[in-house]
Each structure stands twice: as C-alpha cells, then as structure tokens.
Design a protein around this motif. Sequence first.
Motif, PDB file in Angstrom:
ATOM      1  N   LEU A   1      -8.234  14.971  38.939  1.00 56.29           N
ATOM      2  CA  LEU A   1      -8.881  13.975  39.790  1.00 56.29           C
ATOM      3  C   LEU A   1      -7.829  13.118  40.482  1.00 56.29           C
ATOM      4  O   LEU A   1      -7.931  12.814  41.669  1.00 56.29           O
ATOM      5  N   TYR A   2      -6.807  12.780  39.702  1.00 53.74           N
ATOM      6  CA  TYR A   2      -5.717  11.977  40.261  1.00 53.74           C
ATOM      7  C   TYR A   2      -5.089  12.698  41.453  1.00 53.74           C
ATOM      8  O   TYR A   2      -4.906  12.125  42.532  1.00 53.74           O
TER       9      TYR A   2
ATOM     10  N   LYS B   1      -5.180  11.523  45.266  1.00 54.80           N
ATOM     11  CA  LYS B   1      -3.870  11.312  45.857  1.00 54.80           C
ATOM     12  C   LYS B   1      -3.792  12.059  47.191  1.00 54.80           C
ATOM     13  O   LYS B   1      -3.319  11.532  48.192  1.00 54.80           O
TER      14      LYS B   1
ATOM     15  N   GLU C   1      -3.667   5.770  36.800  1.00 56.33           N
ATOM     16  CA  GLU C   1      -2.407   6.208  37.378  1.00 56.33           C
ATOM     17  C   GLU C   1      -2.321   6.022  38.878  1.00 56.33           C
ATOM     18  O   GLU C   1      -1.272   6.235  39.468  1.00 56.33           O
ATOM     19  N   LEU C   2      -3.437   5.658  39.481  1.00 61.64           N
ATOM     20  CA  LEU C   2      -3.441   5.547  40.928  1.00 61.64           C
ATOM     21  C   LEU C   2      -2.959   4.165  41.348  1.00 61.64           C
ATOM     22  O   LEU C   2      -3.247   3.167  40.704  1.00 61.64           O
TER      23      LEU C   2
ATOM     24  N   ALA D   1      -8.594  14.251  34.205  1.00 59.90           N
ATOM     25  CA  ALA D   1      -8.109  13.013  34.808  1.00 59.90           C
ATOM     26  C   ALA D   1      -6.968  13.323  35.767  1.00 59.90           C
ATOM     27  O   ALA D   1      -6.897  12.793  36.876  1.00 59.90           O
ATOM     28  N   ASN D   2      -6.116  14.230  35.346  1.00 57.02           N
ATOM     29  CA  ASN D   2      -4.964  14.568  36.163  1.00 57.02           C
ATOM     30  C   ASN D   2      -5.387  15.241  37.465  1.00 57.02           C
ATOM     31  O   ASN D   2      -4.866  14.926  38.540  1.00 57.02           O
TER      32      ASN D   2
ATOM     33  N   ARG E   1      -6.320   3.185  45.605  1.00 55.64           N
ATOM     34  CA  ARG E   1      -7.691   3.010  45.138  1.00 55.64           C
ATOM     35  C   ARG E   1      -8.520   2.282  46.183  1.00 55.64           C
ATOM     36  O   ARG E   1      -9.653   2.625  46.445  1.00 55.64           O
TER      37      ARG E   1
ATOM     38  N   THR F   1     -12.646   4.228  39.743  1.00 53.30           N
ATOM     39  CA  THR F   1     -11.547   5.134  40.091  1.00 53.30           C
ATOM     40  C   THR F   1     -10.373   4.940  39.146  1.00 53.30           C
ATOM     41  O   THR F   1      -9.678   5.894  38.805  1.00 53.30           O
TER      42      THR F   1
ATOM     43  N   THR G   1      -8.979   8.129  36.685  1.00 56.06           N
ATOM     44  CA  THR G   1      -7.637   8.705  36.741  1.00 56.06           C
ATOM     45  C   THR G   1      -6.726   8.126  35.676  1.00 56.06           C
ATOM     46  O   THR G   1      -5.516   8.252  35.753  1.00 56.06           O
TER      47      THR G   1
END
Lengths: 760, 189
Positions: free
Chosen positions: A299-300, A304, B141-142, A296-297, B147, B134, B138
Amino acid sequence: MSVLSHDDVFAVHNLKTGTLRLRRNNSEHNALLDEVCEAVDAPDAVDKQAEIIVREMEQHQQLMDDSPVAEELRREALRDLPQGLTMKRNVRAKLSASVSLRSKRRPISFFRRMKYRISFAGKKMHDRLRNLIFSIELWYEAIRNIEGHFGSAVGSYFYFLRWLFAIDLVLAIFVVAFVVIPQVFHDKEGDSIKFGFLDFISGTGALEDSLLFYGHYHDGDVSAIPNLTYNMPFAYFFTMVCLYIIFFGVLCYRTAYSYRLNFIYTAGGLSHVYANKVFCGWDFGVVSEQAAALTANSLYNEFKSFTANSLYNEFKELLNEQNKKQVSVSALTRLGQYAANVAVTALVLALIGAAQFALWLLVALRPSLPYWELFVSFVITAVITLCPLFFHVVVKLEFYRPRMALYVTIARTWLLDVGTLTLLLVYYTRSDIQCWETSFGQETYRLVLLDTVISLFVLPLFEFTRALGHKFSPSENAPTFNIAYNSLTLIYNQAVLWFGMLFSPLLVVCVTLKLFILFYVKRECALRACQPATKVWRAAQTQTILYMFVTLSMFTTLFVLGSLFFRTSSHACGPFRGYEFVYSVVSEGVLRLRERDSLRAALHFLVRPGVIAFVTLSLCVVVYYVRSRALAQRSMVRLLRQMLVLQAKDKDFLLTAISKVSNGEWLYSPKPATEDEGPDSHTVKYLRDVRKPSNAGFHFDASRLSHSLLEGRPRSYAKDNNRSSIAERKPEDGDTDSSFSWQGSNNYLNKSDDGDKPWM
Amino acid sequence: MGNKVVTFTEQQLEDYQDCTFFTRKEILRVFKRFREVNPELVPKRMTENQAHTIAVPVEEIEKLPELKENPFKRRICQVFSHDGSGNLTFEDFLDMMSVFSEAAPRDIKAWYAFRIYDLDDDMFIGRDDLLEATRLLTKGELHPQEREDIVTSVLDEADVDGDGRLSFMDFEHVVVRAPDFLSTFHIRV
C-alpha cells in the motif's frame, strides 16, 4: 449518538429495496427521537430507544402480521438494523409481545394455520440444512489459514478448487449409484482382471473392457434381483443427460451470481482510484504478521507512486483500474497498438490452429507401435501445459491493461484446451475404430492421469526447487503462488471431465480423487514453498471469469455431445448398440414413436424448420426487448448521476445563500425586478414553483442540512424542511419532476454564475 | 456426548440466530473464540445477563489473531462496543463477527465500514480521519505531505457534494461499487 445517526439508520433501510421501507413520516416520532437522543446517557436509554424502533416498525402492517411471511420480514428487518445485538434482542422481545397482542383479535382459519405450520416447518428445515452444511464444511480451517497468510486472492483459488471438488463429488455419487453399481451387479461373475502398470496408465489391455469405459456397459435389462429389471440403456442415457443439464444449470446460476456480485453491482462507478485504495486496500482477513507487513508495504508503494503525479496515469494502469483520464496518445500510436494487438492475436490463433492440425496428423498416424496412444496423450498434455506459458509471455508484447491481458491469456488457453478436446472427439467419431466411444474415453482417461502427474508432482517439485534456490541465494525471487496458472489447470481438468464423462463414467471418480489430493498438495506448496505476493492481486472479478470459462466448456460439451446424439452410435459396443441413434433411446425406447402416429406427427411438426425459425425469431425479439430496456436503464442511471452532481452544486449555492441570509445580507423579494426577464420567463417560474423546499428538486440530503448547516436557526424550520423532503422521496417523482428541476437548476446555475443575481 | 455443557439457553440461541447472520453452530464457534480470549473472565455457561454485561477489556480482544494485525483494531472494537470504550461483551463480539461474516449484505458492511473509518465519530469522514487512516494503513511510513496529497485526491474523487468531507452517502457510493470491498471487508471466524 446524534439525530443524524438515526436518519442514517433509516436511510440504510430505505436502501433495502424490497418490502421494507422504514421512513420517518410522523412528526411525533421526530420529536421522540430528539428526546431520546438527548437522554441517551440515562440508564434506561437502551430500553427507550428500543421502544422507538419498535414503534417505528409497528407503523408497517406488513411487518406486524402474525404470519410466517411477516415473521421472516421482521427477522430481516432486525438483522439489517445497524444496532448492537443487545438492542436488537430488546427490540425483538418487544416486537413479538406487540405482535402477539395484536394477533389475538383475529382468529385464523384452519387452512391458514396449516399453511403457517407448513411454512414454519420449511423454515426450520432450511435452518437445519444450513447447520448441516456448516458442520460438513470441508477444509474450513485449512483455507482460513491460507487466507490469513496470503490474503483473500489466494484463498479464492482454494475456494474454486473446493467448489469443483464438491460438484464432482456429487456427480460421482450419482454416476456410481445409477450407472456403475447396476453394471457391477450385472457383471457379478467377478473374474479379477490383471493388468500391468502401462495398462493402468494407458487404459488399454485388460482395462479396456472394464467398468471404466463406455464399451463395457450392458445394452439390455439388468436383473440382479428376481422380478425386478433395470434397463441399462435408459439408466445410462437419462443419468448422463440429467446430470449434464442439471449441472449446466448449476454452473450458469453460479456464474450469473458471481457476475452479478462482481460486475453488475460495481458497474458504472466512477473511477475511485485513491478512495478504493484507502477504503478497500486493507484485507481484513489477513492474520499473519508477515502478510500484514507486506500489505502495508505494498500500500505504501502504491500511494507513493500515486503522489508522483507525472506517473499517475501509468500507475493507474498498473493498478488494473479503469482509467478515464488516459494520457492522450496520438491517433497514430493507438493505431499502432491496435495493429500490434491484432497481429499478435492472429499469430496466437494461427499457432493454436497449427497445433491442432499437427495433433490431428499425429493422431491419424496410428502406427502399430505398442503404447503409441500413450505417446500421443503425452504430446497433447505437453502442448497444453506449455502453451499457456508461451501465451503469458506473448501477451507482454501487446498493449492491454494488466487485467485485460490476464483475461486474454485465459481466453486463449481455454480456446486451445477446448479446441484440442473437440478435435480429438471429432477425430474419434470419424475414425473407423470398432468402438470409438471407448477409445475416446481412454484418451480422456490418459489425459486426466497425465495431468494428475504434472500437477501433483512436476509443478510442486518445480516450486519447491525454486523455494530452495531462494533459501540459498536470497537474491533470487521467491516463488509466489501463481493463481492464474493454477486456476487454468483446474479449468482444463474440468473441461476434460465434461468431455469424457459420457464415455468413461468412472472418470468423474478419478477427477474427484485427484482434486482431493490436489488440495493438500497445493496447500503444502503454498504454505511451505511460496511467499505472499508483494503486489496485491485483486481476485474478485477474475473469479467470475474462471467460473464463466468452466460454464463455457460445459456449454461446448453439451453442443458437441448433442450433435453426436444424432449421429449413428457404435453398433459393436456400449449400452446403445441396440439403437440406431443415441436419441432413439427417447424416441423409440420411451415414447415408442413407431406405434404412436399422432405423437410422431406432432413431434415432426415441432422440428420443422419453419417452427424452429419462429422460435428463434421470437427469442431474438425477447432479447432485443430486454437489451433495449437495459440500455434505457443505463441512460437513466447516467441522468440520475448527473442530477446528483448538479444538485450538489445547487446545495452548495444554497448554503452560501443561507449563510448570507443569516448574516442579514440578503433580503428576499418575491418579484425579481429585471428588465430582460419577464415574469413569465422560465427561470422565474422555476424559481417560484420548483425552488420551494416542498418541491421535489431539493431533497438531496436535507437531513444533513438540518443537522449541520442550520445550526442556530429555529429547530422547527429545519424539521419542516426535513420532513417535506423525505415525504417527496417517491421513486415515481424522479422521472418527471426532478428531471425538470435538473434542467431548471442548470439554467439557474448559469444565471447565478453571472455574478449578477437578479432576484437578490 | 452426554456431558456437553449447554452454553446458552434455547431462547438465547434463537434470538442470536434471528439477529445475526449466523447459524447455531457458528454462534457456538464465535463463543469459543470469545472465551479463548479470557477463560477466567468468561464463564462456560452464559446466562441471559452475562452475555451483555461481562465485558472483556479491549487490550485483550486486540490480541485475537483475527484482529492482531489489523491497523484499525482499536477503532473496530470501539464501534462494536456497547459503551464505545472498546470493551466487548459477548453480544458485542457476536455482532462484530456477524457484520464481518460472508453472509452480511453490502449495506450493513458499508455502514459499519463507514463507522470504522470515521475515526473521530462525528458521522463524517473528514480530512483528519483520512489522514489518520492513511497513516495506519502504511504503518506510518508515508511523509505527511504525501498523505495530504492522497487525502486531497480521495476527497476529489469521492466527495460528491463538495463539502470537504465524506458523508455516509459519499462513502457508500465509493464502497458499494468497489469490486473488492466485499472480499476485503471480511473476517472469518
């Protein structure tokens, strides 16, 4: 459950290009579907729906025959049905009832019944075999566990390891059964040999004349059981040749399969960077909490970085994706980059060459020091272990995309490995050693042994030390499982085996054992010392490359050994000492060419340069033909893709038109009244002929049109539209009709873009 | 082993083998997994009826290690559930594992992946589905704006027919050509 889902059900079927083409082609059926979809909540809905599917399948004679082929087809169709299992079972019961009902009408002949029975038994066998393979599947839980912790990329390394182990195991069984055991029977005097530790490592001393090496094998008949003889040279020659050729075939097949799966099916796609991240970013196999958090991180982080648009292209490169919208670098910069790449490549090649030359000098020294050979092997192993690390560093100076850089490093390492092995082999064939085959066998034996020491002790020690360092000072990076390097050592190991197997039959047993232990060592390393990688490593295509290099080493080996067969063999030792050349085993031992003049003349004719040139030339022609077909197909694909885009635009345009119609803004006039466009002009003709819904151009997803866009319009219209468009979905139409419509629609769009639509 | 409990009838096993991508033993292994979820609810012997009537609640299914960490676990259960609630009978569960198995072809996997990402079940992957996906990927956290950007880019890339959402065709076009789709859309029993 809506109408559309059924459409898609059949669309999925249409994709199966094989025998099955379940199309909706009768209107009665359409009506039926609608009915059921409305009544889907009724208690017997499942039953009814199953009924529909069965009826659909009954339309296909192929499926409904009472023969094993049809049964297999039915099975496939059933499996590929995107429906719940309960539904499938229902369908299956109904289907088999229907089939047996039909088949009663026709009695089948005895011969056919036999045929069916045999193929039925074959299918049963196949199922049983699958079951067996499943129950002896090795390391299932272990690999699953690793995959759960580290994702499928690390898992694929272990699959590769297991695959190599399986191959070597089969090889070992054959070699032991056909070559080693007969020799054991021959040697049965059985004086136990004594050897020291250094003898054991270097394969010299008492070990030199043992089952381990070529030189020990008998050159005549073995007759352990009275009245039965076993010709050792034949056995040795044919076992080895068959194994090499069969396994070359297996490797080729495996590589081609992997290539097809990972390159061909995925080739030619547009670059869907974001979409791939969203739809394929999550590894469904991940089980552990830590790995899930890391995924998850990562992907984040990737998302980003995507959103920072200025960096978009750079990160695209980082993500190993093909980048079409590359930042426009100036020609000069690109030239500089190419120059750097070429320079570094030249440097690396020079380095490999220099290393080989130095090794040649070193091997040729041969001072009469005790255990000098061991020292040589040690140096070779050191070079082969350390050079890849250097290559990993040096590739950073170049301008490749990350995935390419990995491939380049692998290729260089492979070149070094195989080059060194070939060099050793060539050296030994040219040397004046009494029995050079045994010496080369010893060399490979030492290399395998030293590599075992390195990969079983040194590398794990290194990794555990780093892990310990990380534990005490967390600022230091924890080691991650280095898939590339680990796979490379496996490839090297396998290459040594390919080269050495002929000269040291028991080598394959050593390698098998080594791989068996290696699996457990690597597992412990991964689970105890390594952390899941913070960056997602995409392994699918890299796997193919690894398989490819194993196959390539095999190919090189076959080439080198094949040329050796035509050189004189050692007359002092080995199973072939009775023959002048190794290949004489076939020409004289089996075919007895000396006694058969006509056969010899025929063979002589076959190996004449003219004949060989002819064969080569015809091969070239075939390759050229296949290649041009591939090119043609590629351009066809490009054309079709363009058409798809244009038709999408077309549809877009039509949608606005339809919405205008429904608002009453547009009145259709069949004759466009324009000055500049006569009634015979291309556009008008096109409008008249091709734009009718019954023509081919407009079949792009008409089903959706009927569902969502003609809402509120008479249903029959939608259905008409739908049916006719599906009826047009024949592949042969694609060539002529729609390419015309593609051009036409282009024209048409241009017109409509002018804003002034003459036919409105 | 003389006292082995026969879980399924021969006919059932035959059926399952024909309708899934599994061998006999794999089917039994899947059953073992299924039974572990709730040994009280699931009997050792499955009759013809029980296999598609006894449903294990979705909350318990989600605790399976194979699904526990999956951001789409609830949706996966819903897709494969016979009534859409997420509660799975054994046959539903077997079906699910069959789709996620290695032997399942690309087309089938793509179809079910499409269903999974189509979170609101309208047969299109729309903007909202992608936004939610999405977010789940994540772990929330986005930033919403980020997004939005990502979803816009995804639609730019994948929406061939330009209707602002992804149909199965669009989705398939992306997924079937993605090199990693097969290896990631895969759960080992």
